[in-house]
Design an enzyme around this catalytic site. Sequence first.
Site, PDB file in Angstrom:
ATOM      1  N   PHE A  12      57.482  55.582  50.166  1.00 55.83           N
ATOM      2  CA  PHE A  12      56.948  54.908  48.954  1.00 55.83           C
ATOM      3  C   PHE A  12      58.015  55.950  47.269  1.00 55.83           C
ATOM      4  O   PHE A  12      57.943  54.986  46.608  1.00 55.83           O
ATOM      5  CB  PHE A  12      55.204  55.075  48.362  1.00 55.83           C
ATOM      6  CG  PHE A  12      54.294  54.954  49.435  1.00 55.83           C
ATOM      7  CD1 PHE A  12      54.916  53.252  49.367  1.00 55.83           C
ATOM      8  CD2 PHE A  12      53.539  54.883  51.077  1.00 55.83           C
ATOM      9  CE1 PHE A  12      53.780  52.463  50.180  1.00 55.83           C
ATOM     10  CE2 PHE A  12      52.254  54.875  51.313  1.00 55.83           C
ATOM     11  CZ  PHE A  12      52.882  53.048  51.309  1.00 55.83           C
ATOM     12  N   ASP A  34      67.313  56.885  55.005  1.00 56.32           N
ATOM     13  CA  ASP A  34      66.049  57.902  55.586  1.00 56.32           C
ATOM     14  C   ASP A  34      65.523  57.408  57.113  1.00 56.32           C
ATOM     15  O   ASP A  34      67.269  57.466  57.923  1.00 56.32           O
ATOM     16  CB  ASP A  34      65.370  56.585  55.485  1.00 56.32           C
ATOM     17  CG  ASP A  34      63.130  56.884  55.926  1.00 56.32           C
ATOM     18  OD1 ASP A  34      62.286  57.266  54.609  1.00 56.32           O
ATOM     19  OD2 ASP A  34      63.194  57.219  56.811  1.00 56.32           O
ATOM     20  N   ASN A 102      57.559  70.302  55.452  1.00 51.55           N
ATOM     21  CA  ASN A 102      58.127  70.163  54.687  1.00 51.55           C
ATOM     22  C   ASN A 102      59.506  70.847  54.814  1.00 51.55           C
ATOM     23  O   ASN A 102      60.336  70.552  54.099  1.00 51.55           O
ATOM     24  CB  ASN A 102      58.122  69.802  53.584  1.00 51.55           C
ATOM     25  CG  ASN A 102      57.053  68.179  53.150  1.00 51.55           C
ATOM     26  OD1 ASN A 102      57.141  67.500  54.735  1.00 51.55           O
ATOM     27  ND2 ASN A 102      56.711  68.020  52.281  1.00 51.55           N
ATOM     28  N   VAL A 125      61.744  66.508  45.280  1.00 50.74           N
ATOM     29  CA  VAL A 125      60.334  65.913  44.296  1.00 50.74           C
ATOM     30  C   VAL A 125      59.776  66.067  45.890  1.00 50.74           C
ATOM     31  O   VAL A 125      58.867  66.090  45.916  1.00 50.74           O
ATOM     32  CB  VAL A 125      60.119  64.837  44.180  1.00 50.74           C
ATOM     33  CG1 VAL A 125      61.397  63.853  43.429  1.00 50.74           C
ATOM     34  CG2 VAL A 125      61.012  63.983  45.823  1.00 50.74           C
ATOM     35  N   HIS A 182      54.065  73.358  39.881  1.00 47.88           N
ATOM     36  CA  HIS A 182      53.394  72.175  40.001  1.00 47.88           C
ATOM     37  C   HIS A 182      52.141  72.039  41.735  1.00 47.88           C
ATOM     38  O   HIS A 182      52.350  71.864  42.474  1.00 47.88           O
ATOM     39  CB  HIS A 182      54.529  70.953  40.904  1.00 47.88           C
ATOM     40  CG  HIS A 182      53.942  69.388  41.040  1.00 47.88           C
ATOM     41  ND1 HIS A 182      53.753  69.298  40.061  1.00 47.88           N
ATOM     42  CD2 HIS A 182      54.079  68.756  42.033  1.00 47.88           C
ATOM     43  CE1 HIS A 182      52.784  67.793  39.983  1.00 47.88           C
ATOM     44  NE2 HIS A 182      53.662  67.531  41.838  1.00 47.88           N
TER      45      HIS A 182
END
Length: 316
Positions: A12, A34, A102, A125, A182
């Site tokens: 997304f 991807d 991640n 990000v 963040h």
Amino acid sequence: MGKKVTVVGAGFYGSTTAQRLAEYDIFETVVITDIVEGKPEGLALDMSQSRAIEGFETRVVGQTTGPGGEGYEAIAGSDVVVITAGLPRKPGMSRMDLLGVNAKIVRQVSENVAKYAPSAVVIVVSNPLDEMTALTQLATGFPKQRVLGQAGILDTARFTTFVAEAAGTPVRSVKTLTLGSHGDTMVPVPSQCTVDGKPLVDVLPQEKIDELVTRTRNGGAEIVGLLKTGSAYYAPSAAAARMARAVAEDSGAVMPVCAWVDGEYGISGVYLGVLAEVGAEGVRRVVAAPLADGELAALKGAAEAVRAKQADVAGL
Ligand SMILES: NC(=O)c1ccc[n+]([C@@H]2O[C@H](COP(=O)([O-])OP(=O)(O)OC[C@H]3O[C@@H](n4cnc5c(N)ncnc54)[C@H](O)[C@@H]3O)[C@@H](O)[C@H]2O)c1
């Protein structure tokens, strides 16, 4: 020669970022990659077919990549790479819960970016943001100013939206700022916030400001809770795309980003959300905003919190 930008990850966040970048019509090529076979190629075809309707000429190229770096030749010559690869949160998860899974993804992506696009500016990000930005710099070996993370533009936009709604004004008459991490140590900076040029404290009662600060800090979780199967991407992709644009245009725009801080605010040796001037080489310089005493103390607290976690990423 025209500019080239790559978006790694066609989920997304990545696909909306690629679309925004293509619609700016300032790049010659947008590459989207991807690991899911055919997904980036399919999305790229779809975006390309919107050119005749939206009126842009940017070429959009999709490329599936393999675990051994297969397919990464497609990113060669990129001026900017935006890394969105990685899992998003589920309801009840903190960004830090994504660290282990991640980190593996971001390390693999970063090594291939260093190999195939060695002069790119990298905008990270993937979450947890501050740690993944630090890891990307380590894994690419790029100069610290050439690796930056996206969080502050988004958090600031959320704060601005909440203030505009509470004050009953257009968003364009509101200026806000958030610094720090963040995550839990995000530092909204009410002393730098204005509505129609008036200090925020003269427009809204303190308890309302405190409530909006808390809502901003939890802004991502609020959306995750509603979506249930993923996290926000419209405002986040707008933020990353603006950063990529500032790099591509060498604009020197001053924006809140996750940047390497070395001396400003009396803080050194950490990736942290600060105001920075962004251009072709990434972060040109960190811009120290005037802060109230409590805000400065909170920023220093955020720096210590993320420093401890960033030290751990070297082993991931
Ligand atoms: N910094 C921010 O402000 C912010 C805001 C929102 C989301 N995020 C983060 O952005 C990331 C992506 O979010 P999303 O909503 O797009 O998730 P998503 O699940 O929709 O997409 C992630 C994509 O990454 C791909 N991927 C996984 N491993 C890969 C690899 N090795 N190489 C290339 N691609 C790979 C997946 O196949 C998937 O398509 C998450 O980590 C999320 O937490 C950050």
